[in-house]
Design a protein around this motif. Structure first.
Motif, PDB file in Angstrom:
ATOM      1  N   SER A   1     -47.902  20.029-119.933  1.00  0.00           N
ATOM      2  CA  SER A   1     -48.979  19.724-118.983  1.00  0.00           C
ATOM      3  C   SER A   1     -48.572  20.057-117.566  1.00  0.00           C
ATOM      4  CB  SER A   1     -49.329  18.242-119.064  1.00  0.00           C
ATOM      5  OG  SER A   1     -49.831  17.948-120.317  1.00  0.00           O
ATOM      6  N   THR A   2     -47.283  19.853-117.248  1.00  0.00           N
ATOM      7  CA  THR A   2     -46.841  20.200-115.900  1.00  0.00           C
ATOM      8  C   THR A   2     -46.911  21.708-115.683  1.00  0.00           C
ATOM      9  OG1 THR A   2     -45.369  18.338-116.150  1.00  0.00           O
ATOM     10  CG2 THR A   2     -45.032  19.730-114.276  1.00  0.00           C
ATOM     11  N   LEU A   3     -46.561  22.480-116.720  1.00  0.00           N
ATOM     12  CA  LEU A   3     -46.676  23.937-116.585  1.00  0.00           C
ATOM     13  C   LEU A   3     -48.124  24.369-116.413  1.00  0.00           C
ATOM     14  CD1 LEU A   3     -44.116  25.084-119.249  1.00  0.00           C
ATOM     15  CD2 LEU A   3     -44.009  25.503-116.825  1.00  0.00           C
ATOM     16  N   ILE A   4     -49.057  23.687-117.128  1.00  0.00           N
ATOM     17  CA  ILE A   4     -50.473  24.036-116.976  1.00  0.00           C
ATOM     18  C   ILE A   4     -50.933  23.740-115.564  1.00  0.00           C
ATOM     19  CG2 ILE A   4     -52.782  23.447-117.763  1.00  0.00           C
ATOM     20  CD1 ILE A   4     -51.672  22.921-120.456  1.00  0.00           C
ATOM     21  N   LEU A   5     -50.482  22.602-115.015  1.00  0.00           N
ATOM     22  CA  LEU A   5     -50.918  22.258-113.657  1.00  0.00           C
ATOM     23  C   LEU A   5     -50.391  23.268-112.652  1.00  0.00           C
ATOM     24  CD1 LEU A   5     -52.462  20.249-112.024  1.00  0.00           C
ATOM     25  CD2 LEU A   5     -50.394  18.959-111.732  1.00  0.00           C
ATOM     26  N   LEU A   6     -49.171  23.764-112.877  1.00  0.00           N
ATOM     27  CA  LEU A   6     -48.641  24.781-111.969  1.00  0.00           C
ATOM     28  C   LEU A   6     -49.463  26.057-112.039  1.00  0.00           C
ATOM     29  CD1 LEU A   6     -46.286  24.875-110.090  1.00  0.00           C
ATOM     30  CD2 LEU A   6     -44.894  25.758-111.884  1.00  0.00           C
ATOM     31  N   GLY A   7     -49.883  26.431-113.263  1.00  0.00           N
ATOM     32  CA  GLY A   7     -50.748  27.603-113.406  1.00  0.00           C
ATOM     33  C   GLY A   7     -52.084  27.409-112.705  1.00  0.00           C
ATOM     34  N   ILE A   8     -52.649  26.199-112.820  1.00  0.00           N
ATOM     35  CA  ILE A   8     -53.931  25.927-112.161  1.00  0.00           C
ATOM     36  C   ILE A   8     -53.769  25.986-110.647  1.00  0.00           C
ATOM     37  CG2 ILE A   8     -55.630  24.123-111.788  1.00  0.00           C
ATOM     38  CD1 ILE A   8     -55.375  23.342-114.615  1.00  0.00           C
ATOM     39  N   ALA A   9     -52.639  25.492-110.128  1.00  0.00           N
ATOM     40  CA  ALA A   9     -52.417  25.544-108.685  1.00  0.00           C
ATOM     41  C   ALA A   9     -52.358  26.984-108.197  1.00  0.00           C
ATOM     42  CB  ALA A   9     -51.127  24.807-108.336  1.00  0.00           C
ATOM     43  N   LEU A  10     -51.689  27.857-108.976  1.00  0.00           N
ATOM     44  CA  LEU A  10     -51.606  29.258-108.546  1.00  0.00           C
ATOM     45  C   LEU A  10     -52.959  29.950-108.632  1.00  0.00           C
ATOM     46  CD1 LEU A  10     -48.205  30.214-110.037  1.00  0.00           C
ATOM     47  CD2 LEU A  10     -48.826  30.159-107.660  1.00  0.00           C
ATOM     48  N   VAL A  11     -53.747  29.611-109.665  1.00  0.00           N
ATOM     49  CA  VAL A  11     -55.080  30.216-109.768  1.00  0.00           C
ATOM     50  C   VAL A  11     -55.954  29.760-108.604  1.00  0.00           C
ATOM     51  CG1 VAL A  11     -57.197  30.096-111.107  1.00  0.00           C
ATOM     52  CG2 VAL A  11     -55.088  30.614-112.222  1.00  0.00           C
ATOM     53  N   TYR A  12     -55.840  28.475-108.216  1.00  0.00           N
ATOM     54  CA  TYR A  12     -56.628  27.980-107.093  1.00  0.00           C
ATOM     55  C   TYR A  12     -56.205  28.647-105.799  1.00  0.00           C
ATOM     56  CZ  TYR A  12     -58.659  24.969-103.639  1.00  0.00           C
ATOM     57  OH  TYR A  12     -59.351  24.508-102.574  1.00  0.00           O
TER      58      TYR A  12
ATOM     59  N   PHE B   1     -47.666  31.110-116.515  1.00  0.00           N
ATOM     60  CA  PHE B   1     -47.502  29.658-116.581  1.00  0.00           C
ATOM     61  C   PHE B   1     -48.545  29.023-117.494  1.00  0.00           C
ATOM     62  CE2 PHE B   1     -44.049  28.450-114.219  1.00  0.00           C
ATOM     63  CZ  PHE B   1     -43.986  29.036-112.979  1.00  0.00           C
ATOM     64  N   LEU B   2     -49.806  29.510-117.401  1.00  0.00           N
ATOM     65  CA  LEU B   2     -50.844  28.943-118.255  1.00  0.00           C
ATOM     66  C   LEU B   2     -50.554  29.230-119.722  1.00  0.00           C
ATOM     67  CD1 LEU B   2     -54.106  29.653-116.310  1.00  0.00           C
ATOM     68  CD2 LEU B   2     -53.181  27.461-116.903  1.00  0.00           C
ATOM     69  N   PHE B   3     -50.085  30.439-120.017  1.00  0.00           N
ATOM     70  CA  PHE B   3     -49.766  30.775-121.404  1.00  0.00           C
ATOM     71  C   PHE B   3     -48.618  29.926-121.919  1.00  0.00           C
ATOM     72  CE2 PHE B   3     -49.925  33.341-125.036  1.00  0.00           C
ATOM     73  CZ  PHE B   3     -48.638  33.569-125.450  1.00  0.00           C
ATOM     74  N   ALA B   4     -47.597  29.719-121.061  1.00  0.00           N
ATOM     75  CA  ALA B   4     -46.465  28.895-121.484  1.00  0.00           C
ATOM     76  C   ALA B   4     -46.892  27.463-121.721  1.00  0.00           C
ATOM     77  CB  ALA B   4     -45.364  28.946-120.433  1.00  0.00           C
ATOM     78  N   GLY B   5     -47.726  26.930-120.814  1.00  0.00           N
ATOM     79  CA  GLY B   5     -48.143  25.543-120.960  1.00  0.00           C
ATOM     80  C   GLY B   5     -48.987  25.315-122.194  1.00  0.00           C
ATOM     81  N   PHE B   6     -50.029  26.114-122.376  1.00  0.00           N
ATOM     82  CA  PHE B   6     -50.881  25.947-123.540  1.00  0.00           C
ATOM     83  C   PHE B   6     -50.138  26.288-124.826  1.00  0.00           C
ATOM     84  CE2 PHE B   6     -54.862  24.531-122.283  1.00  0.00           C
ATOM     85  CZ  PHE B   6     -55.157  25.055-121.056  1.00  0.00           C
ATOM     86  N   GLY B   7     -49.254  27.298-124.777  1.00  0.00           N
ATOM     87  CA  GLY B   7     -48.524  27.651-125.982  1.00  0.00           C
ATOM     88  C   GLY B   7     -47.566  26.560-126.422  1.00  0.00           C
ATOM     89  N   LEU B   8     -46.934  25.894-125.450  1.00  0.00           N
ATOM     90  CA  LEU B   8     -46.027  24.800-125.791  1.00  0.00           C
ATOM     91  C   LEU B   8     -46.800  23.639-126.390  1.00  0.00           C
ATOM     92  CD1 LEU B   8     -43.184  23.807-125.682  1.00  0.00           C
ATOM     93  CD2 LEU B   8     -43.522  23.128-123.353  1.00  0.00           C
ATOM     94  N   LYS B   9     -48.024  23.407-125.861  1.00  0.00           N
ATOM     95  CA  LYS B   9     -48.817  22.312-126.402  1.00  0.00           C
ATOM     96  C   LYS B   9     -49.291  22.620-127.805  1.00  0.00           C
ATOM     97  CE  LYS B   9     -51.317  19.572-123.235  1.00  0.00           C
ATOM     98  NZ  LYS B   9     -50.470  18.455-123.387  1.00  0.00           N
ATOM     99  N   ALA B  10     -49.627  23.894-128.046  1.00  0.00           N
ATOM    100  CA  ALA B  10     -50.184  24.257-129.336  1.00  0.00           C
ATOM    101  C   ALA B  10     -49.118  24.655-130.327  1.00  0.00           C
ATOM    102  CB  ALA B  10     -51.167  25.405-129.168  1.00  0.00           C
TER     103      ALA B  10
END
Lengths: 264, 115, 152
Positions: A168-179, A207-216
C-alpha cells in the motif's frame, strides 16, 4: 426503475450494516444472522439488476473537476456481481460455521467492512478514492485472517499485514507521482493528460505495478502467496482468497490502462 | 534535493522491514515508510513564496488564492495518516498477541506456519 | 496497572478537563482553521490516556467503561452515515451532498456555517476519541505476561 441513482447503495448498505451489527452483544444471535443475510442478499440482487447500466454518478453533486465520480462500466459490473455473490455465499456458510467462535457480530462487521471496501474499489472513478477503499478492505482482511486466535492464524495475519502495508505504501508513492505530473485525481482526466514518455510517469507506473503486484501476488512478487491460504477460518478463507487476490489481479490493470493508455 | 531525501527515508524504512528480526523493529520500519511517503506527498504541493491556503476574515481572498500552496495534498495526507494509525494499532495488538502465544518477539522463531 | 507518583496524579486530575475542552475547540473550529475531526478526537483520547497512565486502568474504566466507548464509537460512525444517506434520500441531491449549506446557508467565518462539515467533524471526533481510548485500554490489559522494567 433501476437507474444510476442506486449506485451508492453498494457502499451504503455494507458500511451501515457493519456498524449497526457492532452494537449487538454476544447474546443476540438470530437478529445478527438475519440482518447480515438480508443485507448481502439485497446487495447480490442489486448487483444483478444493475448489470446492464452504464454511467457516472457525481458524489455530493460536485462536477467532475472538483469531486469524486462513481463510474459503472463493463468491468465494474462483472466485478460487482462476483464480489457480492461470493459474499452472500460466505455469509450463508458462516452462519453455521462460526457458532463456536465468540462475538459473531464482530466477525460480521469485519466482513461487511471488507465488502464495502471491495465494492468501493469496483465502482470508483477517482484514484485516491480507490486507494482509500483498498485500504479499508485490506485492513479488514488482516483482522479477518487472524480472527480465530490460534497461534498459526496470528502469525499468518502478521505476515500478511506486513506484505499488505508495504504494497500500500508503494501504491501511495505511485499515486503521489501521478498527481505531481497531472494535478488531477479523476482517472479519466489523468488518462487524458498524462505524457507517457516522461521519465517520472514511467517511475509512477513502476511503483504502481510493484504495489498492486505485491498485493495480488503476481509472478515477480509471489513468494508470500501460500502463507495466508491455509489457516483462516473457512468462510473467511474462501472470501479472502477468492475476492481479495482476484480483485487485486484485475485491478492491477485498471489504473494502469486507464492512466497509461498510450503505452499499455 | 529534498525529494530524494524523502526517498532515502523510504528506503531506510524498507531496509528495516526487510532485515530486522524483532517484531517491534519491523513495525517501526513500516511506520517510517508511511511517514516518508506522507512527507513526500505534502512536499509536492509546495509553491515558492506561497502562503497558507486558509481564507480568514481579514485577508484578501484573491491574493490567497493566487499565491497559496496546493491544499489538495494536505487533505490526502490527512487521510493517509489516519490509515497509518489504523494499521499501527492493528499490528501492535497482533505483536502483543503473538508474544502471548509464542513467548518471543523474534521472527525467526515464530515459524509454526508451513508453506 | 500501577499509577505514577503523587505529583503526576494531582496535575493529571487538574488538567484532564482542560484537555477535553481544547479537543472540543479544535473539533468545532475544524472548518475555519487547521484541525478538524481527527485531530480533535486524538486530543480527547489523549486526556483519557493521561488518566490511564497516571492512575491505572481501573480509574479510567470508571470514567468511561468499555461498553460505553464501544457504543460511542458506533454512534459516531452511524451519525456520519446517517447524514450522508440523508443527502441521498432527499430528492434532487446526490449522496453525501452538502444539503444543509444549500438549503440553510450560514454566514461565512462563523461556527454555524458550511452545513454538513460541522456535523461530520463532530461525528468523527467522537468516533476517533472513543476508538483510540478502547485501543489503548485493550493494549493496557496485556501487561501481565510482559517482563516489567521499572514496576515496583
Amino acid at each position: 426503475m433501476i437507474s444510476i441513482k442506486f449506485l451508492p447503495l453498494f457502499v451504503i448498505i455494507p458500511l451501515g450494516s457493519a456498524f449497526i451489527l457492532n452494537i449487538f452483544e454476544r447474546k443476540v444471535k438470530l437478529l445478527t444472522d438475519l440482518i447480515a443475510s438480508i443485507a448481502t442478499g439485497a446487495l447480490f440482487v442489486l448487483s444483478i439488476l444493475m448489470f446492464g447500466v452504464k454511467g457516472n454518478y457525481y458524489v455530493g453533486g460536485w462536477p467532475s473537476q472538483f469531486g469524486i465520480t462513481l463510474v459503472i462500466d463493463g468491468l465494474s459490473s462483472y466485478m460487482l456481481v462476483t464480489i457480492n455473490m461470493i459474499a452472500f455465499i460466505a455469509i450463508l456458510f458462516s452462519i453455521n460455521y462460526m457458532e463456536k467462535f465468540t462475538f459473531k457480530s464482530r466477525y460480521y462487521s469485519l466482513l461487511f467492512l471488507m465488502l464495502a471496501g471491495m465494492n468501493g474499489v469496483s465502482i470508483t472513478g477517482d484514484i485516491f478514492n480507490m486507494y482509500v477503499f483498498l485500504e479499508i478492505a485490506a485492513i479488514a482482511s488482516y483482522a479477518l485472517v487472524g480472527y480465530g486466535g490460534k497461534a498459526e492464524e496470528l502469525e499468518a495475519s502478521f505476515k500478511y499485514a506486513v506484505m499488505g502495508t508495504v504494497s500500500s505504501t508503494l501504491i501511495l508513492l505511485g499515486i503521489a507521482l501521478v498527481y505531481s505530473q497531472t494535478s488531477a485525481l479523476n482517472m479519466a482526466v489523468i488518462g487524458r493528460n498524462i505524457n507517457t514518455s516522461d521519465s517520472l510517469s514511467i517511475l509512477a507506473l513502476i511503483f504502481l505495478f510493484a504495489g498492486f503486484g505485491l498485493k495480488a501476488a503476481v509472478v515477480p512478487f509471489h513468494a508470500w502467496k501460500g502463507t495466508t491460504a491455509a489457516l483462516s477460518p473457512k468462510p473467511a478463507k474462501r472470501n479472502i482468497r477468492a475476492s481479495m487476490l482476484k480483485l487485486s489481479e484485475v485491478f492491477i490493470f485498471l489504473p494502469i490502462t486507464a492512466i497509461f493508455r498510450a503505452e499499455v | 534535493m529534498i525529494y530524494s531525501l524523502c526517498l532515502v527515508l523510504f528506503i531506510l524504512g524498507l531496509y528495516c522491514v526487510l532485515t530486522k528480526k524483532n517484531l517491534i523493529k519491523i513495525i517501526v520500519g513500516l511506520v517510517i515508510m508511511d511517514n516518508a511517503v506522507n512527507l513526500f506527498f505534502v512536499l509536492l504541493g509546495y509553491r515558492t513564496n506561497g502562503t497558507v491556503p486558509i481564507i480568514t476574515n481579514d485577508a484578501e481572498k484573491s491574493m490567497i488564492m493566487q499565491h497559496s500552496v496546493d491544499p489538495i495534498p494536505q487533505a490526502l495526507v490527512l487521510t493517509s495518516i489516519v490509515i497509518s494509525l489504523g494499521i499501527l494499532a492493528l499490528m501492535v495488538s497482533l505483536a502483543i498477541r503473538l508474544y502471548e502465544k509464542y513467548g518471543t518477539f523474534d521472527i525467526t522463531k515464530i515459524r509454526k506456519l508451513k508453506g | 496497572m500501577k499509577g505514577m507518583s503523587q505529583i503526576v496524579k494531582v496535575i493529571a486530575e487538574l488538567v484532564k478537563d482542560f484537555i477535553i475542552l481544547f479537543g472540543i475547540y479544535i473539533i468545532l473550529n475544524g472548518h475555519l482553521s487547521p484541525g478538524g475531526g481527527f485531530a480533535g478526537g486524538v486530543i480527547i483520547a489523549a486526556s483519557y490516556i493521561l488518566i490511564t497512565l497516571a492512575f491505572g486502568r481501573e480509574r479510567a474504566m470508571k470514567e468511561l467503561s468499555e461498553r460505553g466507548s464501544h457504543l460511542l464509537d458506533n454512534f459516531g460512525v452511524l451519525l456520519f452515515w446517517a447524514i450522508a444517506v440523508l443527502g441521498w434520500l432527499i430528492p434532487g441531491q446526490a449522496f453525501f451532498s452538502n444539503f444543509i449549506q444549500r438549503f440553510a446557508p450560514g454566514s461565512p467565518y462563523n461556527i454555524l456555517t458550511s452545513g454538513i462539515i460541522l456535523v461530520c467533524n463532530i461525528a468523527i471526533g467522537i468516533k476517533v476519541g472513543a476508538s483510540l481510548f478502547s485501543v489503548f485500554t485493550a493494549l493496557a490489559h496485556f501487561e501481565s505476561p510482559l517482563k516489567g522494567d521499572d514496576e515496583e
